[in-house]
Enzyme design. Structure first.
Site, short mmCIF file in Angstrom:
data_model
loop_
_atom_site.label_atom_id
_atom_site.label_comp_id
_atom_site.label_asym_id
_atom_site.label_seq_id
_atom_site.Cartn_x
_atom_site.Cartn_y
_atom_site.Cartn_z
N GLY A 39 60.55 44.95 54.77
CA GLY A 39 60.18 45.46 56.09
C GLY A 39 61.18 46.45 56.66
O GLY A 39 61.23 46.65 57.87
N GLN A 40 61.96 47.11 55.80
CA GLN A 40 62.94 48.08 56.30
C GLN A 40 62.23 49.35 56.75
O GLN A 40 61.49 49.96 55.98
CB GLN A 40 63.96 48.40 55.19
CG GLN A 40 65.04 49.36 55.65
CD GLN A 40 66.10 49.62 54.58
OE1 GLN A 40 66.01 49.13 53.46
NE2 GLN A 40 67.10 50.40 54.94
N ASP B 106 69.81 47.64 69.81
CA ASP B 106 68.49 48.02 69.30
C ASP B 106 67.64 48.53 70.46
O ASP B 106 67.64 47.97 71.55
CB ASP B 106 67.83 46.82 68.63
CG ASP B 106 66.65 47.22 67.76
OD1 ASP B 106 66.76 47.13 66.53
OD2 ASP B 106 65.60 47.65 68.32
N ILE B 107 66.90 49.59 70.21
CA ILE B 107 66.08 50.21 71.26
C ILE B 107 64.90 49.33 71.67
O ILE B 107 64.37 49.47 72.78
CB ILE B 107 65.60 51.61 70.80
CG1 ILE B 107 65.29 52.51 71.98
CG2 ILE B 107 64.41 51.51 69.86
CD1 ILE B 107 65.11 53.97 71.60
N HIS C 49 71.35 48.69 57.94
CA HIS C 49 71.70 48.16 59.25
C HIS C 49 71.55 46.65 59.23
O HIS C 49 70.62 46.11 58.63
CB HIS C 49 70.83 48.75 60.36
CG HIS C 49 69.36 48.78 60.05
ND1 HIS C 49 68.80 49.67 59.16
CD2 HIS C 49 68.34 48.02 60.50
CE1 HIS C 49 67.50 49.46 59.08
NE2 HIS C 49 67.19 48.45 59.87
N ASN D 21 66.90 43.84 56.72
CA ASN D 21 65.64 44.14 56.04
C ASN D 21 65.91 45.19 54.97
O ASN D 21 66.57 46.20 55.23
CB ASN D 21 64.60 44.64 57.05
CG ASN D 21 64.22 43.59 58.06
OD1 ASN D 21 64.12 42.42 57.73
ND2 ASN D 21 64.02 43.99 59.30
N HIS E 254 70.92 43.55 61.66
CA HIS E 254 70.52 43.11 62.99
C HIS E 254 71.35 41.88 63.35
O HIS E 254 71.39 40.93 62.56
CB HIS E 254 69.04 42.69 63.01
CG HIS E 254 68.06 43.77 62.64
ND1 HIS E 254 67.28 44.42 63.57
CD2 HIS E 254 67.70 44.30 61.44
CE1 HIS E 254 66.48 45.28 62.97
NE2 HIS E 254 66.72 45.23 61.67
P1 5GP Z 1 64.24 47.76 60.38
O1 5GP Z 1 62.79 47.43 60.55
O2 5GP Z 1 64.44 49.04 59.60
O3 5GP Z 1 65.03 46.61 59.83
O4 5GP Z 1 64.82 47.95 61.82
C1 5GP Z 1 64.92 49.19 62.45
C2 5GP Z 1 65.34 48.91 63.87
O5 5GP Z 1 65.78 50.11 64.44
C3 5GP Z 1 64.22 48.37 64.75
O6 5GP Z 1 64.59 47.11 65.29
C4 5GP Z 1 64.07 49.45 65.83
O7 5GP Z 1 63.79 48.92 67.11
C5 5GP Z 1 65.41 50.15 65.79
N1 5GP Z 1 65.36 51.55 66.17
C6 5GP Z 1 64.48 52.49 65.74
N2 5GP Z 1 64.75 53.68 66.29
C7 5GP Z 1 65.83 53.50 67.08
C8 5GP Z 1 66.60 54.38 67.90
O8 5GP Z 1 66.33 55.57 68.04
N3 5GP Z 1 67.65 53.83 68.58
C9 5GP Z 1 67.99 52.52 68.45
N4 5GP Z 1 69.04 52.09 69.15
N5 5GP Z 1 67.30 51.66 67.67
C10 5GP Z 1 66.23 52.15 67.00
#
Ligand code: 5GP
Length: 119
Positions: free
Chosen positions: A96-97, A32-33, A103, A90, A105
């Protein structure tokens, strides 16, 4: 409706770099970034699935099995299979997606505390 330009679709196409942890025929796992724990890896299917709901409805049994096996592989590669880890997917607005490609986590490397923050 799947958005072909979501960030994870672009990572899958190699248009945006990622720190790869694992890859197989059906899945890709990468860091994760914006990590929320010492271990924070995302595991995604290669297929075009918006969410956990979409995946459960449309994915093949092989794809579903591969995703869970990839999660387990990532836990081992990241060294948290013995200490423990948390899986989060999520889903949708109230879940909170943010990125509309399923994906999971994989979080660990420390005691993670409450499952959901209190209001
Ligand atoms: P969500 O909130 O959709 O469950 O999680 C999305 C996740 O994607 C977040 O934890 C965010 O840090 C990660 N993320 C968003 N953009 C990027 C990206 O460009 N590269 C990577 N590796 N992770 C990302």
């Amino acid at each position: 409706m799947y958005d072909d330009n979501n960030i994870f679709a672009r990572i899958l196409r190699g248009e945006i770099p990622c720190k790869k942890v694992h890859e197989d025929d059906h899945t890709l796992a990468f860091e994760d970034i914006n990590p929320k724990a010492p271990v924070h890896t995302l595991v995604i299917p290669k297929g075009k699935y918006v969410s956990a709901t979409d995946f459960a409805e449309k994915a093949t049994d092989a794809e579903i099995a591969a995703l869970m096996r990839a999660v387990r592989k990532v836990a081992a590669l990241k060294g948290v299979d013995a200490s423990g880890y948390r899986l989060i997917a999520n889903t949708g607005v109230e879940g909170g997606q943010e990125v509309p490609h399923l994906h999971i986590h994989v979080l660990g490397g420390r005691t993670l505390g409450a499952m959901v923050p209190s209001k």
